[in-house]
Write an enzyme that holds these catalytic residues in place. Sequence first.
Site, PDB file in Angstrom:
ATOM      1  N   ARG A 224       0.858  -1.185   0.000  1.00 22.68           N
ATOM      2  CA  ARG A 224       0.000   0.000   0.000  1.00 22.68           C
ATOM      3  C   ARG A 224       0.895   1.237   0.000  1.00 22.68           C
ATOM      4  O   ARG A 224       1.986   1.226   0.591  1.00 22.68           O
ATOM      5  CB  ARG A 224      -0.880   0.039   1.264  1.00 22.68           C
ATOM      6  CG  ARG A 224      -2.022  -0.954   1.254  1.00 22.68           C
ATOM      7  CD  ARG A 224      -3.142  -0.521   0.316  1.00 22.68           C
ATOM      8  NE  ARG A 224      -4.282  -1.418   0.355  1.00 22.68           N
ATOM      9  CZ  ARG A 224      -4.525  -2.390  -0.536  1.00 22.68           C
ATOM     10  NH1 ARG A 224      -3.700  -2.581  -1.547  1.00 22.68           N
ATOM     11  NH2 ARG A 224      -5.595  -3.133  -0.434  1.00 22.68           N
ATOM     12  N   HIS A 272      -2.040   0.736  -9.819  1.00 23.54           N
ATOM     13  CA  HIS A 272      -2.567  -0.368  -8.979  1.00 23.54           C
ATOM     14  C   HIS A 272      -3.069  -1.520  -9.858  1.00 23.54           C
ATOM     15  O   HIS A 272      -4.211  -1.961  -9.739  1.00 23.54           O
ATOM     16  CB  HIS A 272      -3.702   0.165  -8.081  1.00 23.54           C
ATOM     17  CG  HIS A 272      -3.935  -0.653  -6.851  1.00 23.54           C
ATOM     18  ND1 HIS A 272      -4.251  -0.102  -5.627  1.00 23.54           N
ATOM     19  CD2 HIS A 272      -3.932  -1.990  -6.641  1.00 23.54           C
ATOM     20  CE1 HIS A 272      -4.420  -1.069  -4.731  1.00 23.54           C
ATOM     21  NE2 HIS A 272      -4.236  -2.218  -5.322  1.00 23.54           N
TER      22      HIS A 272
HETATM   23  C1  OXD Z   1      -5.647  -5.160  -3.176  1.00 26.85           C
HETATM   24  C2  OXD Z   1      -6.095  -6.049  -4.273  1.00 26.85           C
HETATM   25  O1  OXD Z   1      -5.898  -5.467  -1.998  1.00 26.85           O
HETATM   26  O2  OXD Z   1      -6.014  -5.584  -5.441  1.00 26.85           O
HETATM   27  O3  OXD Z   1      -5.061  -4.125  -3.468  1.00 26.85           O
HETATM   28  O4  OXD Z   1      -6.518  -7.185  -4.022  1.00 26.85           O
END
Ligand code: OXD
Length: 309
Positions: A224, A272
């Site tokens: 994160r 992401h």
């Molecule tokens: C996260 C996922 O937790 O993409 O970021 O699973």
Amino acid sequence: MAILVHLPSFMAVPITALLREQAPDITVWNGREAAVPEEVEAIIAWGLKPGVLPAYPKLRLVCAATAGVDKLLAAPDLPQDMPVTRIVDPGQQTGIAHFVLAMALRHTRELGVYAEQRHRGEWKRHRGRALSRCRVGVLGLGEIGSEVARMFAAIGFPVAGWSRSPKHLPGVADFTGDDGLDAMLAQTDILVCTLPLTPQTNGMLDRKTLARLPQGAYFINVGRGEHVVEADLLALIDEGHLAGAALDVFAKEPPAADDPIWTHPRIEATPHIAADPSYELVAQQCIENLRRARDGRPLLNQVDRHAGY
Ligand code: OXD
């Protein structure tokens, strides 16, 4: 029996369709506007703003649609005894490991340097570093970190891992505790963060910690954004202590328009995308867990609320 899908639409639309297909006997609402609050027994969500949960008096279960649950656990009105589940998806673990390897090899093979050279029309060869001399340190050896460590080891990188308790993975040196962290960092050329975000890990990768890495080390974050103090990371790169970083996660997603991350020449930034969980599995697990919750049976992948993952 009803499920409320409370997710950004790019996930909500396919997951709602899969829930309806997999369990025609369950009512599924996409979005709060359509839902009958007294009928909602399970919510699938990523994060929950204050005031959402108390609107559903019959709620039995909160299902994360992802591996990480930090945003859900941060909901101030999440009752202490409300079960929360997360996704454990081997396909996602493999996908994330592939992504991390791609970033690591991009670094060791100096592909970023060649991309810069090409823009200048420059033909210059560099001798890359042998993998066997490029030490990898993985922070967090949960399902994702273990898979990352396993794949690095399989192609010949020396690998170490730092976790709360020793994991004894084949070919992976174990480090635990504060001293273990310092010791591992001191011998890590590529640091990979796969940690869950908890009050203990929030902000742990600050200047003091990152500076323990040897000169020229590289950092890859698929945990994160909040694990890292971004200004400290950038300063260490600008000062030449770190070679650069590949960041797939950010404290604010997307980062602000003036965030230096967008243009920094030593940062690879991706939105992401390391790997999503399978939406089929998200739907399947939520349905199964709702049925289990109704029957009072143990849930699949229930989060330890105390540990935070
Ligand atoms: C996260 C996922 O937790 O993409 O970021 O699973």
